[in-house]
Design a protein around this motif. Sequence first.
Motif, PDB file in Angstrom:
ATOM      1  N   PHE A 187      90.818  -6.013  13.988  1.00 39.34           N
ATOM      2  CA  PHE A 187      91.446  -7.326  14.036  1.00 39.34           C
ATOM      3  C   PHE A 187      91.803  -7.706  15.474  1.00 39.34           C
ATOM      4  O   PHE A 187      92.064  -6.852  16.314  1.00 39.34           O
ATOM      5  N   TYR A 188      91.842  -9.030  15.694  1.00 42.95           N
ATOM      6  CA  TYR A 188      92.232  -9.532  17.013  1.00 42.95           C
ATOM      7  C   TYR A 188      92.861 -10.923  16.865  1.00 42.95           C
ATOM      8  O   TYR A 188      92.310 -11.791  16.172  1.00 42.95           O
ATOM      9  N   TRP A 189      93.985 -11.127  17.451  1.00 38.41           N
ATOM     10  CA  TRP A 189      94.680 -12.402  17.645  1.00 38.41           C
ATOM     11  C   TRP A 189      94.670 -13.291  16.400  1.00 38.41           C
ATOM     12  O   TRP A 189      95.455 -13.104  15.488  1.00 38.41           O
ATOM     13  N   ASP A 190      93.768 -14.316  16.349  1.00 39.17           N
ATOM     14  CA  ASP A 190      93.773 -15.262  15.234  1.00 39.17           C
ATOM     15  C   ASP A 190      93.598 -14.586  13.885  1.00 39.17           C
ATOM     16  O   ASP A 190      94.029 -15.119  12.860  1.00 39.17           O
ATOM     17  N   ASP A 191      92.942 -13.427  13.856  1.00 40.28           N
ATOM     18  CA  ASP A 191      92.817 -12.683  12.595  1.00 40.28           C
ATOM     19  C   ASP A 191      94.201 -12.417  12.007  1.00 40.28           C
ATOM     20  O   ASP A 191      94.418 -12.559  10.790  1.00 40.28           O
ATOM     21  N   LEU A 192      95.135 -12.031  12.865  1.00 37.93           N
ATOM     22  CA  LEU A 192      96.489 -11.726  12.396  1.00 37.93           C
ATOM     23  C   LEU A 192      97.236 -12.987  11.981  1.00 37.93           C
ATOM     24  O   LEU A 192      98.091 -12.937  11.101  1.00 37.93           O
ATOM     25  N   VAL A 193      96.920 -14.097  12.618  1.00 34.51           N
ATOM     26  CA  VAL A 193      97.524 -15.367  12.206  1.00 34.51           C
ATOM     27  C   VAL A 193      97.069 -15.721  10.794  1.00 34.51           C
ATOM     28  O   VAL A 193      97.871 -16.152   9.948  1.00 34.51           O
ATOM     29  N   LEU A 194      95.774 -15.529  10.513  1.00 26.83           N
ATOM     30  CA  LEU A 194      95.265 -15.780   9.160  1.00 26.83           C
ATOM     31  C   LEU A 194      95.956 -14.858   8.160  1.00 26.83           C
ATOM     32  O   LEU A 194      96.357 -15.285   7.065  1.00 26.83           O
ATOM     33  N   ILE A 195      96.093 -13.579   8.524  1.00 25.20           N
ATOM     34  CA  ILE A 195      96.748 -12.613   7.638  1.00 25.20           C
ATOM     35  C   ILE A 195      98.209 -12.995   7.423  1.00 25.20           C
ATOM     36  O   ILE A 195      98.728 -12.936   6.302  1.00 25.20           O
ATOM     37  N   ALA A 196      98.879 -13.394   8.500  1.00 34.10           N
ATOM     38  CA  ALA A 196     100.295 -13.760   8.399  1.00 34.10           C
ATOM     39  C   ALA A 196     100.491 -14.936   7.458  1.00 34.10           C
ATOM     40  O   ALA A 196     101.411 -14.948   6.630  1.00 34.10           O
ATOM     41  N   ARG A 197      99.637 -15.931   7.561  1.00 37.22           N
ATOM     42  CA  ARG A 197      99.758 -17.083   6.684  1.00 37.22           C
ATOM     43  C   ARG A 197      99.406 -16.731   5.251  1.00 37.22           C
ATOM     44  O   ARG A 197     100.020 -17.222   4.300  1.00 37.22           O
ATOM     45  N   ALA A 198      98.395 -15.865   5.071  1.00 37.69           N
ATOM     46  CA  ALA A 198      98.021 -15.442   3.721  1.00 37.69           C
ATOM     47  C   ALA A 198      99.085 -14.557   3.090  1.00 37.69           C
ATOM     48  O   ALA A 198      99.175 -14.472   1.859  1.00 37.69           O
ATOM     49  N   SER A 199      99.892 -13.904   3.913  1.00 35.69           N
ATOM     50  CA  SER A 199     100.933 -13.017   3.402  1.00 35.69           C
ATOM     51  C   SER A 199     102.245 -13.736   3.144  1.00 35.69           C
ATOM     52  O   SER A 199     103.148 -13.168   2.518  1.00 35.69           O
ATOM     53  N   SER A 200     102.367 -14.961   3.631  1.00 36.10           N
ATOM     54  CA  SER A 200     103.636 -15.676   3.499  1.00 36.10           C
ATOM     55  C   SER A 200     103.504 -16.971   2.705  1.00 36.10           C
ATOM     56  O   SER A 200     104.483 -17.712   2.583  1.00 36.10           O
ATOM     57  N   ASN A 201     102.305 -17.239   2.175  1.00 39.95           N
ATOM     58  CA  ASN A 201     102.077 -18.438   1.366  1.00 39.95           C
ATOM     59  C   ASN A 201     101.200 -18.085   0.174  1.00 39.95           C
ATOM     60  O   ASN A 201     100.361 -17.179   0.268  1.00 39.95           O
ATOM     61  N   PRO A 202     101.333 -18.787  -0.946  1.00 36.52           N
ATOM     62  CA  PRO A 202     100.371 -18.623  -2.043  1.00 36.52           C
ATOM     63  C   PRO A 202      98.982 -19.024  -1.543  1.00 36.52           C
ATOM     64  O   PRO A 202      98.813 -20.102  -0.960  1.00 36.52           O
ATOM     65  N   ILE A 203      97.992 -18.177  -1.757  1.00 39.05           N
ATOM     66  CA  ILE A 203      96.687 -18.412  -1.124  1.00 39.05           C
ATOM     67  C   ILE A 203      95.927 -19.590  -1.728  1.00 39.05           C
ATOM     68  O   ILE A 203      94.914 -20.020  -1.158  1.00 39.05           O
TER      69      ILE A 203
END
Length: 599
Positions: free
Chosen positions: A31-47
């Motif tokens: 993973f790198y940078w924006d990958d973690l942003v995608l994960i963070a949003r997927a982990s804190s919102n209903p997908i």
Amino acid sequence: MLNARMMSMIAVALIAGQLIIRGWLVATGNFYWDDLVLIARASSNPIFSWEYLGHSHDGHFMPAAFLLAGVATWLAPVNWVAPALTLIVLQAIASIAVWRMIRVIAPAARAGALVALAFYLFSPMTVPAFAWWAAGLNTLPMQAALAWIVADAVGLARGDVGPARRRAVWIRSTVVFVVALAFFEKSLFILPIAFVAAVLANGSGRRALTSTLRAGRELWASLAVITAIWTVVYFVTADPTAGNHSVGQTARLVWRSVNHAIVPSLVGGPWEWDRWTPSPPTGFPATWMIVAGWVVLAAVAGWAVTRERGAVPIVAFAALYAVAAQIPVMWNRSSPETAIELAQHMRYLPDTALVFAIAIALLVGVRPTDAQPDRRHAAEETSPTVLLLPTVGALAMVSALVSLVSFSASWRDNPTGDYLDTAVATLHDNADATLLDQSVPLEILQPVVYPDNQISRIFGRVDPRPDFGTSTDRLLVLDTAGNAVPGGVTQRRLVTAGKGSCARPEISGPSRLELDGPLFRWPWTVALSYCATRDGEIEMKLDGGRAARVPVRSGLGSIYVRLDGGGDAISVRPVTAGLRLHTGAGRVGEAVEARFAGG
């Protein structure tokens, strides 16, 4: 002499070779940078929520990419296997679609068709965006859709599609177009690319333009309507024009992209990739590679124009797209603070590589100016120039592999994977604790993406894990390696001790704990000692922020509280009836490793 069966075998071998090499690249990546942003949003919102799918990510509108990232995060949180497999599958689909497109554009071509395929498969222009999961989720579906729609458009323009299949073909391409747009708004370029390619494949000129419009009228109409609708949706949901922009900086970035990225890639460059964490790898082509790239470009253009009928508009089409496609991207990145080396990251170029492959297929698919139609095969098989193509192509492939190996070495210089693996194991081992939220290390993600750089968001779907609370009596933090270590609070501001004592607590109702100076609004951590008359709860709050309920124990104790807000005092109010409190000195600052908190 290459026959159809041998052509297919070589094409399959080339595609398989590409996937093996790309598989090695993603297996050694992470993973790198924006990958973690995608994960963070997927982990804190209903997908499946619009708040998640419709989020404007750095000016991108990409609900399908968010959905795929969300499913991967839900299945295997913070696990690189699922994203790696996603990239390989998407690349396989795109590569197969490109070969189908080449055979539709140039059905009679032999070696030239394989050169067009090999150029796409191994061009350095397609590598950086593939290795980066977030970028691959954007561009790989666009590549597959572009190749598919161009093939359908050329088939319709040439009359290769019978009346019984026309409806199915244009509806199919329309659906593919919508799917591609849902992954990446840059797929809006598919319509003009497909139309120009269809006209050029049909012979160019006014007659070809008219017949192409007539032959594919349903397709052009449906794609045009979708393009108009999606453009409106994009500008309503995203904010691509935010920030400062400069025409001069845009021009410099576009030229840098052409001269230091596109041109050297024609000879397999660059061979040198350097990285300054947390930025992505930057390609630095040698001067001779830039010169060689221009020579190759001039030679191919000259050969095509002098030998191939209708080659001038094909060469112009490829050159124009190579420049024009960079303008909106570089305009969005053209603030004065943008380093010119941004253009050498090369992650914005996969579609340019594919357009070049389309141009090669168009060039080898047209009839030589000095050959009759029935002598086309003989002309191709015996021409010294065409026979030289595989040799030149093979040398360029070897050069491209050198570039890929160098890129991979630079791409692996990334602390993210090790940090995530260690942090996940740490969270498993401390599942019974309560952790306060904190930022991941700066070399992993920087505060500009707050709150998606917070551990509660990135590791939100990890199970088992500790609760991420607002208060704790034992401060643990994740260090820069991802291990749980004792924490402390930096001294941004000091909390003045209460005027009472444990025997005579001063807080029995709403009170304010004075600070030694003001705080700007931010998520702060408060460290506070106290003595309480009984077990219970108190409420703490900074100005402009939300109140947090904090449990306290009878007697002496200490608490660490995460509060969002600012001001020059902390509001405190006992919630439990009969609870009185005396507070000692405290601190407000950032939660860090205890060894960095100071005395």
